[in-house]
Design a protein around this motif. Structure first.
Motif, PDB file in Angstrom:
ATOM      1  N   THR A  61      -3.581   0.219   7.545  1.00 12.87           N
ATOM      2  CA  THR A  61      -3.548   1.214   6.857  1.00 12.87           C
ATOM      3  C   THR A  61      -4.306   2.439   7.032  1.00 12.87           C
ATOM      4  O   THR A  61      -3.836   3.554   6.377  1.00 12.87           O
ATOM      5  CB  THR A  61      -4.027   0.569   5.270  1.00 12.87           C
ATOM      6  OG1 THR A  61      -5.382   0.361   5.706  1.00 12.87           O
ATOM      7  CG2 THR A  61      -3.201  -0.758   4.927  1.00 12.87           C
ATOM      8  N   ALA A  66      -5.140  -0.166  -3.032  1.00 17.30           N
ATOM      9  CA  ALA A  66      -5.147   1.284  -3.297  1.00 17.30           C
ATOM     10  C   ALA A  66      -6.610   1.723  -2.763  1.00 17.30           C
ATOM     11  O   ALA A  66      -7.330   1.224  -2.197  1.00 17.30           O
ATOM     12  CB  ALA A  66      -5.035   1.323  -4.872  1.00 17.30           C
ATOM     13  N   TYR A 112       0.910  -1.291  -0.190  1.00 16.41           N
ATOM     14  CA  TYR A 112       0.061  -0.047  -0.053  1.00 16.41           C
ATOM     15  C   TYR A 112       1.012   1.235   0.098  1.00 16.41           C
ATOM     16  O   TYR A 112       1.452   1.460   1.034  1.00 16.41           O
ATOM     17  CB  TYR A 112      -0.997  -0.132   1.360  1.00 16.41           C
ATOM     18  CG  TYR A 112      -1.704   1.128   1.416  1.00 16.41           C
ATOM     19  CD1 TYR A 112      -2.515   1.765   0.331  1.00 16.41           C
ATOM     20  CD2 TYR A 112      -1.775   1.923   2.553  1.00 16.41           C
ATOM     21  CE1 TYR A 112      -3.150   2.982   0.248  1.00 16.41           C
ATOM     22  CE2 TYR A 112      -2.467   3.094   2.607  1.00 16.41           C
ATOM     23  CZ  TYR A 112      -3.108   3.697   1.599  1.00 16.41           C
ATOM     24  OH  TYR A 112      -3.748   4.713   1.792  1.00 16.41           O
ATOM     25  N   GLY A 113       1.125   1.792  -1.318  1.00 19.24           N
ATOM     26  CA  GLY A 113       1.915   3.104  -1.210  1.00 19.24           C
ATOM     27  C   GLY A 113       3.296   2.406  -1.089  1.00 19.24           C
ATOM     28  O   GLY A 113       3.699   1.734  -1.634  1.00 19.24           O
ATOM     29  N   GLY A 114       4.116   2.983  -0.402  1.00 21.53           N
ATOM     30  CA  GLY A 114       5.278   2.778   0.095  1.00 21.53           C
ATOM     31  C   GLY A 114       5.671   1.890   1.046  1.00 21.53           C
ATOM     32  O   GLY A 114       6.864   1.333   1.365  1.00 21.53           O
TER      33      GLY A 114
END
Length: 269
Positions: A97, A133, A71-73
């Protein structure tokens, strides 16, 4: 697990070695043995934990697997049952998250997965990788919500500014009402000017878009205040016209010319 066997016929074709009835019996036996077929064609243990035939104890749940979610970085490793759904996995990811399950979009093998899809039915195994995402629909909902909140805030500020002006005018209305109740006539222009100013603020309130929520109720409250002040001034205008203007005169002291003292002057040679 039973299997269906085929043999070649003497004419080169093929015919089933088992009849359809035998195949149905075999399928029923598989089901009784605790197996079920998924939509993908994979045959796994049945999901229900009910006791088996003859009151046998329920089957133990399958061991958990670990899935890796990007999730993202950040990368999160989550332990989950292989027969769980993607919706259940989203609930496990929410505290990690900060995304609510309804705002998540989980993709596996390049495809977004629905909440009702099962992990094992989609081929998820231990150490499988997924991508998380924010759901585009959720982003759109959040954008719409921000726009709505901005409109409400703008409307609230505009209504607050009008309310401050109405407070000042309401004080003047009260002052005029007290003066007339005491029998003191006021200049009619004061009343008409106040009515005109109040009507201008009524127009301002009308031009403020109704954004819903607390701003709409505040708008209605201020509109009623303006209306009440105007109605009060209309009544005061009639009462004020019936009052006689008070004329203040100054009483001057008069002197008789004959009573004036004349100075006698002595003449010297």
């Amino acid at each position: 697990m039973a299997s269906v066997m085929h043999r070649s016929s003497s004419d080169g074709g093929s015919s089933s070695g088992w009849s359809d009835a035998a195949a149905a019996v075999a399928a029923a036996a598989e089901e009784r043995a605790g197996w079920e077929a998924r939509p993908s064609g994979m045959v796994v243990q049945a999901r229900d934990d009910a006791a088996g035939p003859g009151g046998a104890p329920p089957r133990p749940p399958p061991p958990e697997i670990k899935v890796r979610v990007k999730y993202g970085g950040a990368r999160h490793e989550v332990s989950v049952s292989p027969i769980a759904t993607f919706g259940q996995l989203k609930k496990l990811l929410a505290p990690r998250t900060g995304l609510q399950p309804a705002d998540q979009q989980l993709s596996y093998r390049g495809r977004p997965r629905g909440n009702a899809e099962y992990l094992d039915a989609c081929g998820v195994k231990n150490k499988s990788k997924m991508a998380l995402a924010e759901d585009p629909a959720s982003l759109e909902r959040r954008y719409i919500e921000r726009q709505k909140n901005a409109r409400i805030e703008t409307a609230s500020r505009a209504i607050g500014a009008v309310a401050l002006e109405v407070d000042k005018l309401a004080d003047q209305v009260t002052s005029i009402e007290k003066s007339i109740s005491r029998g003191n006539k006021v200049a009619e222009v004061q009343i008409t000017t106040l009515i005109e100013l109040l009507m201008r603020h009524a127009v301002k309130l009308e031009s403020i878009p109704a954004a819903g929520g607390d701003s709409s109720s505040q708008k209605n409250i201020q509109a009623k205040r303006v209306q009440k002040c105007v109605e009060t001034l209309d009544v005061l205008k009639v009462s004020n016209a019936r009052l006689q203007a008070v004329v203040v005169t100054t009483k001057w002291e008069t002197f008789d010319a004959a009573a004036t003292t004349q100075t006698q002057w002595e003449l010297f040679d």
